[in-house]
Design an enzyme around this catalytic site. Structure first.
Site: not given
Ligand code: NVA
Ligand code: CP
Length: 303
Positions: A105, A132, A135, A220, A260, A288
């Site tokens: 990540r 992502h 997800q 989101d 998500c 997930r």
């Molecule tokens: N769009 C959000 C998704 C978190 C799972 C982010 O990138 O923070």
């Molecule tokens: N939805 C998701 O990826 O959650 P986290 O940021 O908690 O991993």
């Protein structure tokens, strides 16, 4: 030896493979409720690199490896040499000589491409600023469990044209559903991603137009990780893009709501909606785990 498969975005899999992963995730879920487990990943290790926070992704992948008899190592950028200047490419050359699969990540999507290029084992994108994909596996599993095939269905994305929105666009193209997107001006999704899915995606100027008669409403946070400096500005620009009961009522009466998570209640979604009868967000979050197991199986155990 089989060619290494990476999962950098949904475009790394085709429709048949996407559906196979979802079907396998549903089967794993059933097996697990019956107490059936397998040890097909005994002796296998996953390295999980997190340059951004996570709850679901970390717990899902770590538990997935343990459930299949393997092991996962959590590596935060703070506690590794990544915070002292070693780049992801060099890190990946080292890790891929020791572990069987890498999940990462990170901020910049190009880093995933570099990492995958330098890796001799499969690399999974656990979220970048652009995509992502993990997800979406869980979102699509949830849709299939609730309503069957998504092909030809009407989906509404409301809010920021962020990594999740871009991944919905990829999914619309692969699984052939119709996606209507409403974002404030200046927050549209990635152009190149949109161009690849022209036949499946429509940009709408108003949230009500996107939601009208749809089968699934999703959103989101308004401020993704990395954009925190814009949080206050976004709160005022996104005000009309909240999913509330009024907006949800424009969707089909049996439409479901997905997010998500993490959610910022009373910003992009009201508690009334996220805790209401159309919401499937907890099922989606739990999925997930099963989609992580199915994805790891697909990348490591497919002939
Ligand atoms: N769009 C959000 C998704 C978190 C799972 C982010 O990138 O923070
Ligand atoms: N939805 C998701 O990826 O959650 P986290 O940021 O908690 O991993």
């Amino acid at each position: 030896m089989n060619k290494i498969r990476h999962f950098k975005s949904l475009l790394d899999i085709n429709k048949k493979e996407f559906l196979k992963i979802i079907e396998r995730a549903i089967a794993i879920k059933t097996e697990m409720t019956k107490g059936i487990k397998h040890n097909k990943l005994s002796g296998k290790t996953m390295a999980m690199i997190f340059k951004k926070n996570s709850t679901r992704t970390r717990v899902a992948f770590e538990t997935a490896m343990v459930n299949m008899g393997g092991h996962a190592i959590f590596l935060s950028s703070d506690s590794t040499q990544l915070s002292r200047g070693e780049n992801l490419s060099d890190t990946s050359k080292v890790l891929s000589g020791m572990v069987d699969i890498i999940m990462v990540r990170t901020h910049n999507h190009d880093e995933i491409n570099q990492l995958a290029k330098s890796s001799s084992v499969p690399v999974i994108n656990g979220l970048t600023e652009k995509f992502h994909p993990c997800q979406l596996l869980a979102d699509m599993q949830t849709y299939y469990e609730e309503k069957g095939s998504i092909e030809g269905k009407q989906i509404a994305w409301i809010g920021d044209g962020c990594n999740m929105c871009n991944s919905y666009i990829n999914a619309a193209k692969i699984l052939n559903f119709n996606l209507k997107i409403a974002t404030p001006s200046g927050f549209e999704p990635d152009k190149a991603t949109l161009n690849l899915a022209k036949d499946n995606v429509e940009l709408c100027d108003l949230p009500g137009k996107a939601v009208e008669n749809c089968d699934l409403v999703t959103t989101d946070v308004w401020t993704s990780m990395g954009d925190e400096g814009e949080s206050e500005r976004r709160k005022s620009l996104f005000k009309g893009y909240q999913i509330n009961q009024n907006l949800l009522e424009k969707a089909k009466s049996d439409a479901i709501f997905l997010h998500c998570l993490p959610a910022h209640r009373e910003e992009e979604v009201t508690s009334e909606v996220i805790d209401g009868p159309s919401s499937r967000v907890w099922q989606q979050a739990h999925n997930r785990l099963y989609t992580s197991m199915a994805l790891i199986e697909f990348l490591l155990l497919t002939d």
